[in-house]
Design a protein around this motif. Structure first.
Motif, PDB file in Angstrom:
ATOM      1  N   PHE A 132     -13.574 -25.906  36.930  1.00  0.00           N
ATOM      2  CA  PHE A 132     -14.321 -26.918  36.239  1.00  0.00           C
ATOM      3  C   PHE A 132     -15.404 -26.192  35.495  1.00  0.00           C
ATOM      4  N   MET A 133     -16.002 -25.075  35.824  1.00  0.00           N
ATOM      5  CA  MET A 133     -17.282 -24.535  34.848  1.00  0.00           C
ATOM      6  C   MET A 133     -16.874 -23.321  34.196  1.00  0.00           C
ATOM      7  N   ASN A 134     -15.416 -22.895  34.332  1.00  0.00           N
ATOM      8  CA  ASN A 134     -14.929 -21.908  33.665  1.00  0.00           C
ATOM      9  C   ASN A 134     -15.438 -20.533  34.061  1.00  0.00           C
ATOM     10  N   HIS A 135     -15.825 -20.432  35.395  1.00  0.00           N
ATOM     11  CA  HIS A 135     -16.236 -19.116  36.077  1.00  0.00           C
ATOM     12  C   HIS A 135     -15.069 -18.588  36.890  1.00  0.00           C
ATOM     13  N   GLU A 136     -15.188 -17.394  37.067  1.00  0.00           N
ATOM     14  CA  GLU A 136     -13.965 -16.720  37.880  1.00  0.00           C
ATOM     15  C   GLU A 136     -14.375 -16.340  39.403  1.00  0.00           C
ATOM     16  N   LEU A 137     -13.664 -17.088  40.190  1.00  0.00           N
ATOM     17  CA  LEU A 137     -13.791 -16.537  41.792  1.00  0.00           C
ATOM     18  C   LEU A 137     -13.115 -15.215  41.692  1.00  0.00           C
ATOM     19  N   LEU A 138     -13.911 -14.141  41.996  1.00  0.00           N
ATOM     20  CA  LEU A 138     -13.381 -12.916  42.127  1.00  0.00           C
ATOM     21  C   LEU A 138     -12.806 -12.680  43.429  1.00  0.00           C
TER      22      LEU A 138
END
Length: 50
Positions: free
Chosen positions: A26-32
């Motif tokens: 949703f927030m355009n972050h990357e779950l590494l």
């Protein structure tokens, strides 16, 4: 945090296994990476552009 920085989130809430990936999308972050085999659960999130 600046874009590209990595945040480690630790939690003992089992709902976070679903909440964190949804939040990242949703927030355009990357779950590494994440580990959910033992407590505390750990999630490494790379901050993206919002």
């Amino acid at each position: 945090m600046q874009n590209g920085e990595v945040l480690l989130v630790k939690s003992d809430d089992p709902l976070m296994i679903h909440d964190i990936p949804n939040f990242c999308r949703f927030m355009n972050h990357e779950l590494l990476s994440f580990q959910a085999q033992e407590l505390p659960y750990q999630f490494w999130i790379k901050k993206g552009k919002i």
